[in-house]
Design a protein around this motif. Structure first.
Motif, PDB file in Angstrom:
ATOM      1  N   MET A  70      -6.226   4.251  -3.844  1.00  0.00           N
ATOM      2  CA  MET A  70      -5.815   4.217  -1.840  1.00  0.00           C
ATOM      3  C   MET A  70      -4.766   3.252  -0.907  1.00  0.00           C
ATOM      4  N   ALA A  71      -3.928   2.605  -2.118  1.00  0.00           N
ATOM      5  CA  ALA A  71      -3.498   1.151  -1.544  1.00  0.00           C
ATOM      6  C   ALA A  71      -2.014   2.703  -2.154  1.00  0.00           C
ATOM      7  N   LEU A  72      -2.108   2.872  -3.194  1.00  0.00           N
ATOM      8  CA  LEU A  72      -0.380   3.791  -3.132  1.00  0.00           C
ATOM      9  C   LEU A  72      -0.118   4.724  -1.443  1.00  0.00           C
ATOM     10  N   GLN A  73      -1.391   5.301  -1.581  1.00  0.00           N
ATOM     11  CA  GLN A  73      -1.221   6.420  -0.349  1.00  0.00           C
ATOM     12  C   GLN A  73      -1.042   5.640   1.047  1.00  0.00           C
ATOM     13  N   ALA A  74      -2.283   4.845   0.980  1.00  0.00           N
ATOM     14  CA  ALA A  74      -1.803   3.961   2.360  1.00  0.00           C
ATOM     15  C   ALA A  74      -0.639   3.543   2.631  1.00  0.00           C
ATOM     16  N   ALA A  75       0.315   2.927   1.414  1.00  0.00           N
ATOM     17  CA  ALA A  75       2.089   2.001   1.360  1.00  0.00           C
ATOM     18  C   ALA A  75       2.700   3.555   2.132  1.00  0.00           C
ATOM     19  N   LEU A 127      -2.966  -2.646   4.086  1.00  0.00           N
ATOM     20  CA  LEU A 127      -2.907  -1.232   3.867  1.00  0.00           C
ATOM     21  C   LEU A 127      -3.954  -0.390   3.361  1.00  0.00           C
ATOM     22  N   ALA A 128      -4.868  -1.155   2.105  1.00  0.00           N
ATOM     23  CA  ALA A 128      -5.618  -0.380   1.905  1.00  0.00           C
ATOM     24  C   ALA A 128      -6.496  -0.917   3.042  1.00  0.00           C
ATOM     25  N   GLY A 129      -7.163  -1.642   2.793  1.00  0.00           N
ATOM     26  CA  GLY A 129      -8.271  -1.524   3.317  1.00  0.00           C
ATOM     27  C   GLY A 129      -8.333  -0.787   5.527  1.00  0.00           C
ATOM     28  N   ASP A 130      -6.602  -1.138   5.812  1.00  0.00           N
ATOM     29  CA  ASP A 130      -6.413  -0.551   6.927  1.00  0.00           C
ATOM     30  C   ASP A 130      -6.719   1.286   6.606  1.00  0.00           C
ATOM     31  N   TRP A 131      -6.018   2.042   5.618  1.00  0.00           N
ATOM     32  CA  TRP A 131      -6.385   3.300   5.297  1.00  0.00           C
ATOM     33  C   TRP A 131      -8.024   3.974   5.654  1.00  0.00           C
ATOM     34  N   LEU A 132      -8.429   2.520   4.674  1.00  0.00           N
ATOM     35  CA  LEU A 132     -10.019   3.088   4.820  1.00  0.00           C
ATOM     36  C   LEU A 132     -10.905   3.294   6.090  1.00  0.00           C
ATOM     37  N   GLY A 133     -10.577   2.703   6.659  1.00  0.00           N
ATOM     38  CA  GLY A 133     -10.734   2.122   8.398  1.00  0.00           C
ATOM     39  C   GLY A 133     -10.611   3.341   9.294  1.00  0.00           C
ATOM     40  N   HIS A 134      -9.295   4.460   8.817  1.00  0.00           N
ATOM     41  CA  HIS A 134      -9.074   5.717   9.372  1.00  0.00           C
ATOM     42  C   HIS A 134      -9.077   7.292   8.507  1.00  0.00           C
ATOM     43  N   GLU A 135      -9.369   6.725   7.388  1.00  0.00           N
ATOM     44  CA  GLU A 135      -8.842   7.669   6.469  1.00  0.00           C
ATOM     45  C   GLU A 135     -10.342   8.900   6.610  1.00  0.00           C
ATOM     46  N   GLY A 136     -10.894   9.996   6.618  1.00  0.00           N
ATOM     47  CA  GLY A 136     -11.992  10.915   6.588  1.00  0.00           C
ATOM     48  C   GLY A 136     -12.446  10.462   5.396  1.00  0.00           C
TER      49      GLY A 136
END
Length: 167
Positions: A70-75, A127-136
């Motif tokens: 998740m962190a790598l994808q968010a980055a 970044l990972a936390g932000d990604w989790l908040g926006h990802e489906g």
């Protein structure tokens, strides 16, 4: 907006008195701290902590578990993302730069310890936390499935190792 002159003056006002006091009490301190602990440690192999350039890759991957993918994808998405027209500062790109600069800087160093890359973990966590908040949910399920499968494989491997060690 960056305020280099006032910020630099404030930084020196806060830190210089301590360095001046310590250097007055210990004349060898300035050379040891600034030259030996920074430049010589970075540029030489004097401390016997030389590792290959990829040394921090497994530390980073394991240190981010279970959020590694998740962190790598968010980055990746943070770097690729377009800036909005009204946005003056791209927070995601800043966090990616924060992580990348620290990672590359210490990967180039002649002396490596696992703790050197600790400062990049907060940026990747944001970044990972932000990604989790926006990802489906579908994308999240793929990541969680991968983490679950990896955990099962790791448990089975540990069981085999445990059986071999008790024989």
């Amino acid at each position: 907006r960056m305020h280099f002159l006032p910020g630099g003056a404030l930084f020196l006002a806060l830190t210089a008195p301590w360095f001046i006091a310590v250097s007055s009490a210990n004349p060898e301190f300035a050379r040891f701290f600034f030259i030996h602990e920074h430049f010589e440690r970075f540029l030489t192999r004097e401390h016997g902590r030389y590792q290959p350039w990829w040394y921090f890759l497994p530390i980073l991957a394991i240190g981010l578990v279970p959020w590694t993918t998740m962190a790598l994808q968010a980055a990746w998405q943070g770097w690729q993302g377009e800036r909005e027209a009204t946005q003056t500062f791209n927070t995601r790109r800043f966090l990616v730069l924060w992580s990348g600069v620290i990672f590359l800087f210490f990967s180039a160093s002649g002396s490596k310890l696992p703790s050197y890359i600790l400062p990049l973990f907060p940026a990747l966590a944001l970044l990972a936390g932000d990604w989790l908040g926006h990802e489906g949910g579908r994308s999240l399920r793929w990541h969680v499935s991968g983490v679950g499968a990896s955990a099962i494989v790791a448990m089975l491997a540990l069981q085999k190792l445990d059986r071999k060690s008790t024989r």
